[in-house]
Design an enzyme around this catalytic site. Structure first.
Site, PDB file in Angstrom:
ATOM      1  N   TYR A 279       0.650  -1.216  -0.003  1.00  0.00           N
ATOM      2  CA  TYR A 279       0.191   0.072  -0.347  1.00  0.00           C
ATOM      3  C   TYR A 279       0.924   1.393  -0.020  1.00  0.00           C
ATOM      4  CZ  TYR A 279      -4.445  -2.518   0.439  1.00  0.00           C
ATOM      5  OH  TYR A 279      -5.489  -3.432   0.245  1.00  0.00           O
TER       6      TYR A 279
ATOM      7  N   GLU B 293      -1.483 -30.153   9.373  1.00  0.00           N
ATOM      8  CA  GLU B 293      -1.864 -29.213   8.583  1.00  0.00           C
ATOM      9  C   GLU B 293      -3.041 -28.530   8.850  1.00  0.00           C
ATOM     10  OE1 GLU B 293      -2.775 -30.573   4.395  1.00  0.00           O
ATOM     11  OE2 GLU B 293      -3.531 -29.068   3.859  1.00  0.00           O
TER      12      GLU B 293
ATOM     13  N   ASP C 277      -3.279 -33.477   4.805  1.00  0.00           N
ATOM     14  CA  ASP C 277      -4.143 -34.166   3.809  1.00  0.00           C
ATOM     15  C   ASP C 277      -3.741 -35.075   2.920  1.00  0.00           C
ATOM     16  OD1 ASP C 277      -6.457 -32.881   5.073  1.00  0.00           O
ATOM     17  OD2 ASP C 277      -6.478 -31.477   3.634  1.00  0.00           O
TER      18      ASP C 277
END
Lengths: 802, 362
Positions: free
Chosen positions: B97, B195, B247
């Site tokens: 920004y 995770e 996963d």
């Protein structure tokens, strides 16, 4: 029709009744009913056509007289009508001719001439007169003054539509301020709805006639529209040419045969046609003989072991001569024939004739006509024994057909073909090519029926070719011109012979192309564009008429960038403003893939779009138009091909220009962005490192592959460093303008003193990656002012830092 | 300014000076970086991690694109140098920004990826880490839970924290610069990196950390640098084994890869971030078959990712080759939570103990 048919039986007088209403109509009357054919279909169009006809005539007249045309066109409102005035500075028209030129349709000097000119039929201007008298009822007012005459002639005339003759309403001499020229004033019912076309016509005329000055006044214009001359060179004068043998039709040929003073066909050809000399004429005559008389088959001569015995046959045939003379004659004939590979009937006649003469001299005996004829017949019978015929043909057929044809087939065809020759009524074994084709076909058909063998079209053609090649043109005398003229079929044979002979293309001095340079000049004069290209093709021929196509392209600048490109069409320097869609020129422009040449083309077909003008000029002794109003060029393939090639030639230049422009544009944009980014970066770097702002010109020059010119002055020594960062050698002109006298100038410079300013000029050639140092000295380096000027390189590729 | 800050600032200004000199000598400014693609990472035998190879790419002012990059780099160097001088810090997002306010329109970043990437570039060429530039990522919110006592330097002074006793259910939140932490005491048997948040909460609820003396690190997807750094330090300094539990899909294998071998994007920091000894627990494609887990079919993007992993030098071991080929073969993937199909305690009572014993951790 049915109503007439049904009453036919009852009333036999119907034809008579109909005949009462049938009468000849005058051409003027015909025009009155068909004025659309000549471009007078509406008031708007009629005015444009009238202007066009008058201006075309004016241009033709002035050019013919070698005068730079100065043409004035005025259109004014006159009560309910429009008044059209066209003035030229031409040679003027004699008093006697004026009424016929303007008051009689189809009167003119050009219809019969094979020469490039604007007008051709002699309809144009008198049609305009007719149109004006039909719509306004007022006569045309003509003023003309010939060079050197004291006064001008003034006529008021109309066309008598009953008999197509001029009717003079008023005739007087008058004074006129032009030393020579013609003025026509017409009043007609019209409107200015076709103003755009009118302006186009005038403007386009100015483009293709850069040697003409044209002025237009019309009610819609505040200021007259003036087109000044772009060149003082008049178009080359054109030569009239005789017709080319490839360009005549049968009807024309018959008319020419009627009209000629020549007696023989050969003389006729050489006299009446262009590009026909003795040699070409002989070639045409031989082809005419082949068609008219047919060729004679030349058979292989008998070999000693053959049964044929010419000597014995002759001894039998020659009666009432001494045995010595007979034997001598017979032996000589057999020997002479035997020496030849082949013999045809007329050759045998010649041999027998020569040897009979020799025998007469040798033995002092007379060999009369009858003896000679008998001798020929007897010898010919021996020469044409069936086995000899078959042998000759077998050898031809065998050579002409593929090796896969079996022997029996070849033998079969040869035997049958031999029968065909033997069976002709003419014992001389003559046949035209068509007859030969029929013989071969029938023979081949028979053999195909009789055996399983095939003898296809190619084989047949080859056989015909092989046989025709050994057949000989006969020495018979050709029919005389009068005979040919009376017989359509014979004339047709002559025409075929003319067409079948290769003849040099017609000369092109009958054409007057604008030339590429002047096409470009014309475009430059009337269009404010960035780029111009033009191409003129070499002359080509269509139907015996030579033609030349020229094309020009203008691009960019002030040209209208919305919509399609402007296509300007010209035929013999006359702008074509109507029937754009029906014109071969438009078709060709649409068929070209303009995207290849860097122009937009929506859908990849059709007119290109963008700020472009495409002009095409077709010049010919006979431009094929689609109609009498001469608005559109007909789709003749050879002309279309040339139009395409001419446009492509000019378009190739456009393409390289556009490519270059695009790459320079890209380069400019890059330089612009970098010219913003790099200084900002340099400033920031200076701030971060606490140093002065670094000089970025070197980096910029290197990035842009630019040529960088930098000046350094140390005390009195001035150095101009020319750094070439590009990838090729650059040749530049560098001029430094200094207000002190330069000394010790480095090599290759020229110094010019102009009022206390010195122009120091070098022309360095700097290889890629190299730097050239140009140096000189001045007395006070700090006090001097410099100004460098660099030429020979695009602005985009140059960075000057001085 | 600390000497570390001074060094960082010096390095940045030297970089600017290099550009300056290039300009001054009439040369085109340029910056050479290792090529940051998977084809240019190689295994470093000494450290056991994957680092950038020899291939380099050059950002040069030769093109408009390159010139813009260098302009942004220059502005960023200026900003970072001043930040260090003033002893302040900012986040990566703030930098993005902030660039809007720079006086050059050309220097503003188009998106945050661009500014993040530029910071990584500067890390590489200046050999200074982002943390030393005082550039922080947004809080990743990754947490620890387990028998570990540590001391953290905070703005309000030093804090001693026990990661079970002194923290709530959420655990101890890993700070942006874990190098400010000292480890005081621990009973850790092994470190379990997880995770997903759901699985981490399940393990905590089931008391897995206390039962097995496990330090549970929540990766929160692709782990932030701080998470990887603290894992590396825990492993190196406390000498405890690290295992990763994710996963069973190609994206999760990459999470393991970045913990164990280092990521492609930050291979220049692999030695500092990667834990090559970390082992993969699962979900393995083999587990999907063995435990008959509920699955989703592989999407096209999953298949592409698996195939791309087959060429990834980090995954060229026999183990990974076998697993990936098996997964491509069965065409299925499963989440960690799929183990719940066998009951909520299945993961803590059976799956993990079984797998961890198999791997020799328990």
């Amino acid at each position: 029709m049915t109503s007439f048919q049904s009453t036919l039986g009852e009333d036999g007088g119907i034809a008579e009744e109909l005949a009462e209403n049938q009468r000849a109509i005058s051409i003027a009357e015909f025009f009155e009913k068909n004025k659309h054919m000549l471009g007078f279909d509406s008031g708007a169009r009629g005015l444009v056509t009238a202007v066009k006809e008058a201006v075309d005539n004016a241009l033709d007249a002035t050019e013919e007289a070698g005068i730079a045309p100065d043409i004035y066109v005025e259109i004014a409102e006159a009560d309910d009508y429009y008044r059209l005035i066209v003035e030229d500075n031409g040679p003027g028209i004699t008093k006697e001719q004026i009424p016929r030129v303007f008051g009689k349709l189809l009167y003119g000097s050009r219809f019969h001439a094979r020469e490039q000119s604007r007008g051709q039929q002699g309809i144009g201007i008198s049609a305009a007169v007719l149109y004006s008298q039909l719509t306004s009822g007022k006569p045309a007012k003509i003023t003309s003054r010939t060079r050197g005459s004291a006064d001008a002639q003034y006529f008021e005339l109309v066309v008598d539509t009953d008999d197509n003759e001029p009717e003079i309403r008023n005739e007087q001499t008058t004074s006129w301020d032009r030393p020579h020229g013609t003025r026509i004033e017409l009043e007609m019912e019209a409107n200015m709805r076709a103003r755009a076309q009118l302006h186009d016509y005038i403007k386009h005329t100015a483009v293709v006639n850069p040697h003409a000055r044209v002025e237009l006044r019309e009610p819609g214009l505040d200021e007259p529209l003036k087109f000044e001359r772009g060149t003082d060179t008049l178009p080359d004068e054109t030569e009239e040419i005789r017709p080319h043998p490839h360009g005549v039709e049968l009807g024309t040929l018959l008319k020419m045969l009627e009209a000629t003073e020549s007696y023989s066909v050969s003389g006729f050809l050489q006299e009446e046609f262009t590009r026909v000399g003795n040699k070409t004429s002989t070639k045409v005559c031989n082809r005419f003989r082949d068609r008219h008389f047919g060729r004679e088959m030349a058979w292989g001569t008998p070999a000693p072991h053959d049964e044929a015995d010419i000597e014995d046959a002759l001894i039998d045939a020659v009666a009432n001569k001494s045995a010595a003379a007979t034997d001598w004659f017979a032996a000589r004939v057999e020997e002479t024939v035997g020496d030849r590979e082949r013999i045809s009937h007329h050759e045998l006649v010649e041999i027998v004739g020569n040897l009979a003469d020799a025998a007469e001299a040798e033995f002092d005996e007379t060999f009369g006509e009858t003896v000679r004829e008998n001798a020929v017949d007897a010898a010919w019978a021996e020469c044409t024994r069936t086995d000899l015929l078959t042998t000759t043909l077998y050898e031809r057929i065998d050579n002409a057909t593929s090796t896969r044809k079996d022997d029996a087939t070849v033998q079969g065809v040869a035997e049958r073909l031999a029968d065909k020759f033997a069976a002709t009524d003419d014992p001389r074994h003559r046949a035209t090519r068509d007859e030969l084709v029929a013989y071969v076909d029938r023979s081949a058909d028979r053999i195909e029926e009789a055996t399983e063998a095939t003898f296809g079209d190619t084989a047949r053609e080859n056989v015909v070719e092989a046989c025709w090649a050994i057949m000989q043109t006969v020495p018979d005398d050709l029919p005389k011109v009068k005979t040919v003229a009376d017989d359509r079929d014979t004339a047709s044979e002559l025409l075929e012979a003319m067409r079948a002979t290769d003849i040099l293309a017609p000369p092109t001095d009958c054409l007057s192309p604008i030339t590429a340079d002047l096409v470009e000049a014309g475009l430059r004069k009337e269009f404010d564009a960035d780029f111009y290209a033009a191409a003129t093709r070499d002359a080509e021929v269509h139907g015996g008429d030579p033609f030349i196509v020229e094309a020009g392209i203008a691009y960019g600048g002030e040209l209208e960038s919305d919509g399609s490109a402007n296509v300007m069409r010209f035929a013999n320097r006359v702008p074509l403003v109507y029937q754009r869609g029906a014109c071969a020129i438009t078709d060709v422009v649409k068929d070209i893939g303009w995207r290849n040449y860097g122009l937009d083309q929506p859908g990849g077909r059709g007119l290109p779009s963008g700020p472009a003008v495409v002009m095409v000029h077709v010049a010919s002794t006979n431009v094929p138009f689609t109609s009498e109003s001469k608005d559109a060029v007909a789709n003749v393939p050879t002309i279309e091909d040339e139009i395409e090639l001419a446009i492509r030639e000019a378009a190739r230049e456009l393409k390289s220009y556009l490519n270059r422009r695009r790459s320079l544009e890209k380069r400019r944009r890059k330089q612009e962005v970098l010219g913003r980014i790099l200084p900002e970066m340099a400033d920031k770097l200076a701030a971060v490192t606490g140093q002065e702002r670094p000089n970025i010109d070197g980096a910029l020059g290197r990035i842009m592959n630019n040529v960088l010119v930098e000046r350094t002055v140390e005390e009195g020594a001035v150095t101009l460093a020319v750094r070439n960062h590009s990838e090729r050698k650059e040749e530049l002109d560098v001029t430094d303008i200094v207000d002190q006298e330069p000394t010790a100038v480095s090599d290759g410079a020229s110094v010019v003193d102009l009022d206390d300013e010195w122009f120091v000029q070098w022309s360095p050639s700097v290889s890629a990656g190299e730097t050239a140092q140009l140096t000189y000295e001045v007395s006070d380096g700090d006090g001097a002012t410099f100004d460098v000027d660099v030429e020979g390189i695009e602005g985009e590729k140059l960075t000057v830092d001085t | 300014m600390s000497t570390q800050d001074e060094r960082a600032r010096r390095q940045l200004i030297d970089l600017a000076a290099a550009f300056y000199d290039q300009f001054d000598q009439g040369e085109v400014p340029e910056m050479t970086l290792p090529t940051r693609t998977k084809s240019n990472i190689e295994y470093d035998e000494d450290s056991g991690v994957w680092v950038y190879g020899d291939r380099t790419s050059t950002r040069s002012a030769n093109s408009v694109r390159g010139a813009r990059k260098l302009l942004k780099a220059t502005y960023t160097i200026d900003f970072l140098a001043r930040q260090l001088e003033e002893g302040r810090s900012s986040t990566l997002r703030e930098l993005y920004y902030l660039s809007e306010s720079w006086d050059s329109d050309e220097a503003a970043f188009a998106d945050q990826d661009e500014s993040n990437q530029l910071i990584e570039d500067l890390e590489i060429v200046s050999d200074v880490t982002r943390e030393d530039f005082h550039m922080r990522p947004e809080e990743s919110g990754a947490t620890l839970m387990g028998p570990l006592e540590l001391r953290e330097q905070t703005r309000r002074g030093e804090r001693e924290i026990h990661c079970q006793k002194d923290v709530g259910e959420g655990g101890y939140q890993i700070p942006n610069n874990p190098d400010t932490i000292d480890f005081l005491d621990h009973d850790i048997e092994f470190i379990l990196c997880v995770e997903t948040g759901g699985m981490r909460d399940r393990l905590v609820e089931n008391g897995f950390d206390t039962d097995y003396n496990a330090l549970i690190v929540h990766l929160k997807g692709q782990p932030a640098r701080a998470t990887r750094r603290i894992t590396k330090r825990l492993h190196d300094e406390l000498d405890v084994p690290v295992v990763v539990f994710t996963d069973g899909d190609p994206w999760s294998y990459r999470i393991y890869g970045s913990v164990a071998y280092g990521s492609i994007k930050s291979a220049h920091l692999s030695e500092y971030l990667a834990t090559p000894e970390a082992d993969f627990v699962g979900i393995q494609p083999e587990d999907i078959v063995e435990y008959d887990l509920p699955t989703d079919p592989l999407a096209d993007s999953d298949v592409n990712a698996l195939e791309s992993e087959l060429d990834d030098p980090r995954f060229t071991t026999d183990y990974w080759k076998e697993q990936i080929e098996l997964q491509l073969d069965i065409g299925k993937k499963a989440e960690q939570q799929a183990l719940a199909s066998r009951g909520l305690d299945f993961v803590t009572d059976e799956y993990l103990p079984e797998r961890l014993s198999e791997m020799g951790v328990l």
